[in-house]
Design a protein around this motif. Structure first.
Motif, PDB file in Angstrom:
ATOM      1  N   TRP A  22       6.704 -30.341  -2.941  1.00  0.00           N
ATOM      2  CA  TRP A  22       6.649 -31.791  -2.780  1.00  0.00           C
ATOM      3  C   TRP A  22       5.614 -32.170  -1.727  1.00  0.00           C
ATOM      4  N   PHE A  23       5.560 -31.388  -0.623  1.00  0.00           N
ATOM      5  CA  PHE A  23       4.617 -31.689   0.452  1.00  0.00           C
ATOM      6  C   PHE A  23       3.167 -31.553  -0.021  1.00  0.00           C
ATOM      7  N   LEU A  24       2.931 -30.637  -0.971  1.00  0.00           N
ATOM      8  CA  LEU A  24       1.575 -30.413  -1.459  1.00  0.00           C
ATOM      9  C   LEU A  24       1.121 -31.526  -2.404  1.00  0.00           C
ATOM     10  N   ILE A  25       2.073 -32.177  -3.060  1.00  0.00           N
ATOM     11  CA  ILE A  25       1.746 -33.220  -4.028  1.00  0.00           C
ATOM     12  C   ILE A  25       1.650 -34.596  -3.362  1.00  0.00           C
ATOM     13  N   ALA A  26       2.556 -34.858  -2.419  1.00  0.00           N
ATOM     14  CA  ALA A  26       2.628 -36.185  -1.797  1.00  0.00           C
ATOM     15  C   ALA A  26       1.358 -36.489  -1.004  1.00  0.00           C
ATOM     16  N   SER A  27       0.898 -37.730  -1.099  1.00  0.00           N
ATOM     17  CA  SER A  27      -0.245 -38.192  -0.327  1.00  0.00           C
ATOM     18  C   SER A  27      -0.080 -39.692  -0.093  1.00  0.00           C
ATOM     19  N   GLN A  28      -0.871 -40.222   0.818  1.00  0.00           N
ATOM     20  CA  GLN A  28      -0.786 -41.656   1.092  1.00  0.00           C
ATOM     21  C   GLN A  28      -1.181 -42.489  -0.117  1.00  0.00           C
ATOM     22  N   ASN A  29      -1.908 -41.885  -1.059  1.00  0.00           N
ATOM     23  CA  ASN A  29      -2.347 -42.608  -2.241  1.00  0.00           C
ATOM     24  C   ASN A  29      -1.337 -42.539  -3.390  1.00  0.00           C
ATOM     25  N   HIS A  30      -0.308 -41.728  -3.245  1.00  0.00           N
ATOM     26  CA  HIS A  30       0.698 -41.607  -4.304  1.00  0.00           C
ATOM     27  C   HIS A  30       1.431 -42.934  -4.440  1.00  0.00           C
ATOM     28  N   PHE A  31       1.622 -43.392  -5.669  1.00  0.00           N
ATOM     29  CA  PHE A  31       2.185 -44.728  -5.898  1.00  0.00           C
ATOM     30  C   PHE A  31       3.539 -44.906  -5.220  1.00  0.00           C
ATOM     31  N   TRP A  32       4.362 -43.861  -5.214  1.00  0.00           N
ATOM     32  CA  TRP A  32       5.705 -43.974  -4.653  1.00  0.00           C
ATOM     33  C   TRP A  32       5.660 -44.040  -3.125  1.00  0.00           C
ATOM     34  N   ILE A  33       4.782 -43.249  -2.522  1.00  0.00           N
ATOM     35  CA  ILE A  33       4.609 -43.278  -1.064  1.00  0.00           C
ATOM     36  C   ILE A  33       4.108 -44.661  -0.633  1.00  0.00           C
ATOM     37  N   ARG A  35       4.473 -47.532  -2.278  1.00  0.00           N
ATOM     38  CA  ARG A  35       5.508 -48.543  -2.505  1.00  0.00           C
ATOM     39  C   ARG A  35       6.602 -48.459  -1.442  1.00  0.00           C
ATOM     40  N   ARG A  36       6.955 -47.256  -1.046  1.00  0.00           N
ATOM     41  CA  ARG A  36       7.965 -47.091   0.002  1.00  0.00           C
ATOM     42  C   ARG A  36       7.510 -47.765   1.290  1.00  0.00           C
ATOM     43  N   PHE A  37       6.241 -47.628   1.644  1.00  0.00           N
ATOM     44  CA  PHE A  37       5.731 -48.284   2.845  1.00  0.00           C
ATOM     45  C   PHE A  37       5.770 -49.802   2.687  1.00  0.00           C
ATOM     46  N   GLU A  38       5.454 -50.304   1.494  1.00  0.00           N
ATOM     47  CA  GLU A  38       5.506 -51.744   1.248  1.00  0.00           C
ATOM     48  C   GLU A  38       6.914 -52.294   1.453  1.00  0.00           C
ATOM     49  N   ILE A  39       7.928 -51.538   1.013  1.00  0.00           N
ATOM     50  CA  ILE A  39       9.312 -51.979   1.195  1.00  0.00           C
ATOM     51  C   ILE A  39       9.649 -52.011   2.682  1.00  0.00           C
ATOM     52  N   GLY A  60       7.708 -34.418   7.879  1.00  0.00           N
ATOM     53  CA  GLY A  60       6.896 -33.559   7.026  1.00  0.00           C
ATOM     54  C   GLY A  60       5.451 -33.552   7.478  1.00  0.00           C
ATOM     55  N   ARG A  61       4.538 -33.884   6.578  1.00  0.00           N
ATOM     56  CA  ARG A  61       3.106 -33.955   6.911  1.00  0.00           C
ATOM     57  C   ARG A  61       2.728 -35.280   7.558  1.00  0.00           C
ATOM     58  N   CYS A  62       3.716 -36.070   7.958  1.00  0.00           N
ATOM     59  CA  CYS A  62       3.506 -37.317   8.697  1.00  0.00           C
ATOM     60  C   CYS A  62       2.796 -38.379   7.865  1.00  0.00           C
ATOM     61  N   LEU A  63       3.051 -38.422   6.568  1.00  0.00           N
ATOM     62  CA  LEU A  63       2.409 -39.432   5.731  1.00  0.00           C
ATOM     63  C   LEU A  63       2.819 -40.840   6.173  1.00  0.00           C
ATOM     64  N   PHE A  64       4.135 -41.056   6.281  1.00  0.00           N
ATOM     65  CA  PHE A  64       4.601 -42.373   6.712  1.00  0.00           C
ATOM     66  C   PHE A  64       4.198 -42.636   8.156  1.00  0.00           C
ATOM     67  N   SER A  65       4.307 -41.630   9.019  1.00  0.00           N
ATOM     68  CA  SER A  65       3.939 -41.802  10.431  1.00  0.00           C
ATOM     69  C   SER A  65       2.494 -42.262  10.564  1.00  0.00           C
ATOM     70  N   GLU A  66       1.607 -41.638   9.798  1.00  0.00           N
ATOM     71  CA  GLU A  66       0.189 -41.992   9.839  1.00  0.00           C
ATOM     72  C   GLU A  66      -0.044 -43.418   9.350  1.00  0.00           C
ATOM     73  N   MET A  67       0.613 -43.785   8.255  1.00  0.00           N
ATOM     74  CA  MET A  67       0.463 -45.137   7.718  1.00  0.00           C
ATOM     75  C   MET A  67       0.961 -46.166   8.713  1.00  0.00           C
ATOM     76  N   LEU A  68       2.067 -45.868   9.365  1.00  0.00           N
ATOM     77  CA  LEU A  68       2.648 -46.785  10.343  1.00  0.00           C
ATOM     78  C   LEU A  68       1.748 -46.922  11.567  1.00  0.00           C
ATOM     79  N   ALA A  69       1.248 -45.799  12.065  1.00  0.00           N
ATOM     80  CA  ALA A  69       0.376 -45.837  13.235  1.00  0.00           C
ATOM     81  C   ALA A  69      -0.901 -46.604  12.940  1.00  0.00           C
ATOM     82  N   PHE A 118      13.335 -41.237   6.542  1.00  0.00           N
ATOM     83  CA  PHE A 118      12.867 -41.548   5.198  1.00  0.00           C
ATOM     84  C   PHE A 118      13.045 -40.338   4.288  1.00  0.00           C
ATOM     85  N   ASP A 119      14.027 -40.448   3.389  1.00  0.00           N
ATOM     86  CA  ASP A 119      14.313 -39.406   2.415  1.00  0.00           C
ATOM     87  C   ASP A 119      14.622 -38.086   3.115  1.00  0.00           C
TER      88      ASP A 119
END
Length: 257
Positions: A22-33, A35-39, A60-69, A118-119
């Motif tokens: 999951w960590f290898l697939i998830a990215s800030q550009n993934h539609f679900w990631i 949308r989760r930030f939008e919510i 994890g790889r700090c995807l949400f943390s990076e978007m938030l920062a 988050f999850d």
């Protein structure tokens, strides 16, 4: 003590109940990631401040943390026990901790205005104790935001492959939070437009091998499909108190509703 990648080792790294793929697939550009930030942005718009100090637990790889920062200009710390994921995180996060929050490091008590889970708690056997440990890091009247997969009816082989021990409805999650003395500030189901895709996925992956389930269950088949799902997922009204594939709840420590 920090490792060569700048991760501060407050706890030993251990294997966690999470599909590594999951960590290898998830990215800030993934539609679900995205949308989760939008919510999160929608539910936090009336209280989140650039002065807030934030701890992202299970980052994890700090995807949400990076978007938030980046988008909220807040100081964000990330905590996880998956050292490999932390080593591949971006650099906008202020601190990356390899840290078991159940150890309750004394220097981190009551230090944060916001803790995000988050999850995460759907992977934990004792979710209530884990949330209580997260609360320990919060200042009085601090916020805790939890996102989880919603509704057991949508459970499939994908949940088993990525280590989900349960899915939640609002009642089951709010019971956990209220019993710990938290008050509910706001909440929403989300990803309702994606439910048809969740049901199709449930049928398609039921006989697949675990590694194929995560690959086929989370990776969009193309960039165009990823774009289309992102567009489609945004047509719902938030807050949505009826139905969804995910659930996000904002709660407050030490404040009566």
């Amino acid at each position: 003590m920090s490792n060569q990648a700048g991760v501060k080792m407050l706890s030993p790294s251990v294997e966690v109940s999470m599909g590594e793929q999951w960590f290898l697939i998830a990215s800030q550009n993934h539609f679900w990631i995205k949308r989760r930030f939008e919510i999160f942005a929608k539910l936090s718009q009336d209280w989140l401040s650039p002065e807030h100090r934030i701890l992202d637990v299970g980052c994890g790889r700090c995807l949400f943390s990076e978007m938030l920062a980046e988008r909220c200009d807040c100081p964000v710390d990330g905590a996880d026990l998956n050292l490999e994921a932390l080593n591949h995180a971006g650099l906008r996060v202020r601190n990356r901790f390899c840290y078991d929050i159940n150890q309750r490091n004394a220097d981190m008590r009551d230090q944060y205005d916001l803790v995000t889970l988050f999850d995460v708690i759907e992977h934990i056997d004792d979710d209530a104790s884990f949330v209580e440990s997260a609360m320990w890091h919060l200042k009085p009247e601090g916020f805790i935001v939890i996102n989880v997969p919603a509704l057991e009816y949508w459970r499939s082989a994908y949940d088993n492959a990525v280590g989900h021990k349960r899915r939640y409805n609002f009642s089951s999650l709010s019971d956990v939070l209220l019993n710990l003395g938290l008050s509910i500030h706001s909440w929403s189901y989300w990803a309702a437009p994606l439910i048809p895709f969740v049901m199709v996925r449930k049928m398609l992956i039921k006989d697949m091998k675990r590694e194929d389930i995560i690959e086929r269950g989370f990776r969009p088949p193309s960039e165009f499909f990823n774009w289309g799902l992102g567009l489609w997922s945004g047509i719902e009204y938030i807050p949505n108190h009826l139905i969804g594939a995910s659930l996000m709840v904002v709660a407050v420590k030490g404040r009566k509703g």
